[in-house]
Write a protein that holds these residues in place. Structure first.
Motif, PDB file in Angstrom:
ATOM      1  N   SER A  35       0.658  -1.251   0.210  1.00 42.63           N
ATOM      2  CA  SER A  35      -0.240   0.433  -0.049  1.00 42.63           C
ATOM      3  C   SER A  35       0.486   1.225   0.568  1.00 42.63           C
ATOM      4  CB  SER A  35      -0.987   0.031   1.217  1.00 42.63           C
ATOM      5  OG  SER A  35      -1.492   1.177   1.387  1.00 42.63           O
ATOM      6  N   ALA A  36       1.815   1.489   1.093  1.00 41.20           N
ATOM      7  CA  ALA A  36       2.623   2.619   1.399  1.00 41.20           C
ATOM      8  C   ALA A  36       3.781   2.358  -0.251  1.00 41.20           C
ATOM      9  CB  ALA A  36       3.966   2.360   1.792  1.00 41.20           C
ATOM     10  N   THR A  37       3.912   1.430  -0.437  1.00 44.20           N
ATOM     11  CA  THR A  37       4.938   1.555  -2.044  1.00 44.20           C
ATOM     12  C   THR A  37       4.537   2.114  -3.409  1.00 44.20           C
ATOM     13  OG1 THR A  37       6.265  -0.552  -1.134  1.00 44.20           O
ATOM     14  CG2 THR A  37       5.855   0.193  -3.016  1.00 44.20           C
ATOM     15  N   LEU A  69       6.074 -11.201  -4.479  1.00 47.65           N
ATOM     16  CA  LEU A  69       4.933 -11.035  -3.868  1.00 47.65           C
ATOM     17  C   LEU A  69       3.757 -11.786  -4.392  1.00 47.65           C
ATOM     18  CD1 LEU A  69       6.139  -8.250  -1.410  1.00 47.65           C
ATOM     19  CD2 LEU A  69       6.739 -11.246  -0.684  1.00 47.65           C
ATOM     20  N   GLN A  70       3.703 -12.189  -5.293  1.00 48.96           N
ATOM     21  CA  GLN A  70       2.250 -12.204  -5.790  1.00 48.96           C
ATOM     22  C   GLN A  70       1.438 -13.620  -5.517  1.00 48.96           C
ATOM     23  OE1 GLN A  70       2.170 -12.313 -10.208  1.00 48.96           O
ATOM     24  NE2 GLN A  70       0.039 -11.554  -9.853  1.00 48.96           N
ATOM     25  N   THR A  71       0.390 -13.757  -5.359  1.00 52.17           N
ATOM     26  CA  THR A  71       0.424 -14.848  -5.026  1.00 52.17           C
ATOM     27  C   THR A  71       0.497 -15.771  -6.117  1.00 52.17           C
ATOM     28  OG1 THR A  71      -1.961 -14.538  -4.830  1.00 52.17           O
ATOM     29  CG2 THR A  71      -0.759 -14.578  -2.803  1.00 52.17           C
ATOM     30  N   GLY A  75      -3.199 -12.571  -6.835  1.00 48.72           N
ATOM     31  CA  GLY A  75      -3.365 -11.739  -6.440  1.00 48.72           C
ATOM     32  C   GLY A  75      -1.878 -10.643  -5.549  1.00 48.72           C
ATOM     33  N   TRP A  76      -2.039 -10.053  -4.961  1.00 50.75           N
ATOM     34  CA  TRP A  76      -1.358  -9.414  -4.147  1.00 50.75           C
ATOM     35  C   TRP A  76      -1.878  -9.113  -2.079  1.00 50.75           C
ATOM     36  CZ3 TRP A  76      -0.161  -8.273  -9.321  1.00 50.75           C
ATOM     37  CH2 TRP A  76       0.885  -8.160  -9.710  1.00 50.75           C
ATOM     38  N   GLY A  77      -1.009  -9.409  -1.251  1.00 55.67           N
ATOM     39  CA  GLY A  77      -1.768  -9.204  -0.407  1.00 55.67           C
ATOM     40  C   GLY A  77      -0.464  -7.880   0.356  1.00 55.67           C
ATOM     41  N   TYR A  78      -0.882  -7.568   2.108  1.00 51.85           N
ATOM     42  CA  TYR A  78      -0.052  -6.021   2.578  1.00 51.85           C
ATOM     43  C   TYR A  78       1.201  -6.442   1.936  1.00 51.85           C
ATOM     44  CZ  TYR A  78      -3.514  -2.743   3.184  1.00 51.85           C
ATOM     45  OH  TYR A  78      -4.543  -1.817   3.121  1.00 51.85           O
ATOM     46  N   HIS A  79       2.035  -7.742   2.914  1.00 57.60           N
ATOM     47  CA  HIS A  79       3.596  -8.005   2.964  1.00 57.60           C
ATOM     48  C   HIS A  79       4.341  -8.985   2.514  1.00 57.60           C
ATOM     49  CE1 HIS A  79       3.006  -4.781   5.873  1.00 57.60           C
ATOM     50  NE2 HIS A  79       1.588  -5.305   6.618  1.00 57.60           N
ATOM     51  N   GLN A  80       3.288  -9.971   2.479  1.00 53.42           N
ATOM     52  CA  GLN A  80       3.943 -11.656   1.999  1.00 53.42           C
ATOM     53  C   GLN A  80       3.384 -11.836   1.009  1.00 53.42           C
ATOM     54  OE1 GLN A  80       5.013 -14.294   5.016  1.00 53.42           O
ATOM     55  NE2 GLN A  80       2.776 -13.375   6.362  1.00 53.42           N
ATOM     56  N   ALA A  81       3.451 -13.036  -0.168  1.00 54.42           N
ATOM     57  CA  ALA A  81       2.974 -13.952  -0.688  1.00 54.42           C
ATOM     58  C   ALA A  81       2.723 -15.297   0.040  1.00 54.42           C
ATOM     59  CB  ALA A  81       4.755 -14.241  -1.796  1.00 54.42           C
ATOM     60  N   SER A  82       1.371 -15.741   0.138  1.00 55.53           N
ATOM     61  CA  SER A  82       1.518 -16.947   0.756  1.00 55.53           C
ATOM     62  C   SER A  82      -0.143 -17.800   0.163  1.00 55.53           C
ATOM     63  CB  SER A  82       1.087 -16.762   2.802  1.00 55.53           C
ATOM     64  OG  SER A  82       0.852 -18.081   2.711  1.00 55.53           O
ATOM     65  N   ASP A  89      -2.192 -12.612   5.509  1.00 53.07           N
ATOM     66  CA  ASP A  89      -2.212 -11.646   4.614  1.00 53.07           C
ATOM     67  C   ASP A  89      -2.331 -12.342   3.116  1.00 53.07           C
ATOM     68  OD1 ASP A  89      -1.229  -9.055   3.626  1.00 53.07           O
ATOM     69  OD2 ASP A  89       0.866 -10.311   3.415  1.00 53.07           O
ATOM     70  N   GLU A  90      -3.764 -12.545   3.011  1.00 52.81           N
ATOM     71  CA  GLU A  90      -4.729 -13.205   1.725  1.00 52.81           C
ATOM     72  C   GLU A  90      -4.462 -11.871   0.649  1.00 52.81           C
ATOM     73  OE1 GLU A  90      -6.859 -12.846   4.669  1.00 52.81           O
ATOM     74  OE2 GLU A  90      -6.291 -15.142   5.090  1.00 52.81           O
ATOM     75  N   PRO A  91      -4.726 -11.917  -0.451  1.00 55.68           N
ATOM     76  CA  PRO A  91      -5.433 -10.774  -1.741  1.00 55.68           C
ATOM     77  C   PRO A  91      -5.545 -10.775  -0.847  1.00 55.68           C
ATOM     78  CG  PRO A  91      -4.501 -13.869  -2.678  1.00 55.68           C
ATOM     79  CD  PRO A  91      -4.751 -13.554  -1.388  1.00 55.68           C
ATOM     80  N   ARG A  92      -6.267  -9.316  -1.375  1.00 49.16           N
ATOM     81  CA  ARG A  92      -7.194  -8.411  -1.765  1.00 49.16           C
ATOM     82  C   ARG A  92      -7.440  -7.531  -3.177  1.00 49.16           C
ATOM     83  NH1 ARG A  92      -4.281  -7.195   3.112  1.00 49.16           N
ATOM     84  NH2 ARG A  92      -5.005  -8.944   5.307  1.00 49.16           N
TER      85      ARG A  92
END
Length: 191
Positions: A35-37, A69-71, A75-82, A89-92
């Motif tokens: 988000s900040a990035t 960090l793309q799942t 998708g992407w979450g806030y901090h990490q890919a998992s 930190d699910e994709p949103r």
């Protein structure tokens, strides 16, 4: 010049180790988030358009962060890919749209080549497919029950942030549709 001073401050807050920014002035690599990035990179893109020099290494590091960090589902979450449901930190939708916008801006600022460009194209296609599968003009896709209970009525977790990032992704990619979704008409109707 004020713009050069602000660019210098923004670059000083960049975490070289994590390839992004966080909300505090001193970079902490474990707290950097998408988000900040995305907002910092938008500022750098605007600075570059205004004629200021943006270090290519920063653009490359941000691009690599988002690629890494793309799942698996795009998708992407806030901090990490998992893809592990135990990791919170699910994709949103908001962060997936931020990923699309960020990668598109990286390519505009410093186009990649070869395997990196192929990876970017796959990542953008995966993000578009994720948005197509999960699109909802009334809620931020991927919001969890825990978030809904903390931040407001069920289903409204950061709705306007979601709509804003979706618009940024459309503007950065030049796409009016993400897959089968006409995001502009659907979101304009929800507002």
């Amino acid at each position: 010049n004020l713009a050069k001073q602000e660019l210098k401050k923004l670059l000083a807050r960049f975490s070289t180790e994590a390839g992004g920014w966080e909300y505090l002035p001193q970079p902490r690599p474990w707290m950097v988030d998408q988000s900040a990035t995305q907002y910092a990179l938008q500022a750098l893109a605007d600075a570059q358009i205004a004629g200021l020099t943006v270090p290519g290494r920063v653009v490359d590091a941000v691009r690599q962060r988002f690629l890494r960090l793309q799942t698996l589902d795009g998708g992407w979450g806030y901090h990490q890919a998992s893809d592990d449901p135990a990791v919170d930190d699910e994709p949103r939708g908001s962060l997936t749209a931020a990923g699309l916008a960020t990668l598109a801006l990286c390519e505009r600022m410093k186009p990649s080549k070869g395997r990196t460009r192929e990876a970017v194209d796959r990542a953008i296609a995966g993000g578009i497919a994720w948005l197509d599968r999960h699109f909802d003009a009334e809620t931020n896709p991927g919001a969890t029950g825990r978030m809904d209970n903390v931040y407001g009525k069920e289903g409204d977790y950061y709705l306007f942030y979601w709509l804003h990032t979706l618009e940024r992704a459309g503007r950065a990619t030049g796409l009016r549709r993400f897959g089968n979704q006409d995001w502009f008409d659907a979101c304009a109707g929800s507002i």
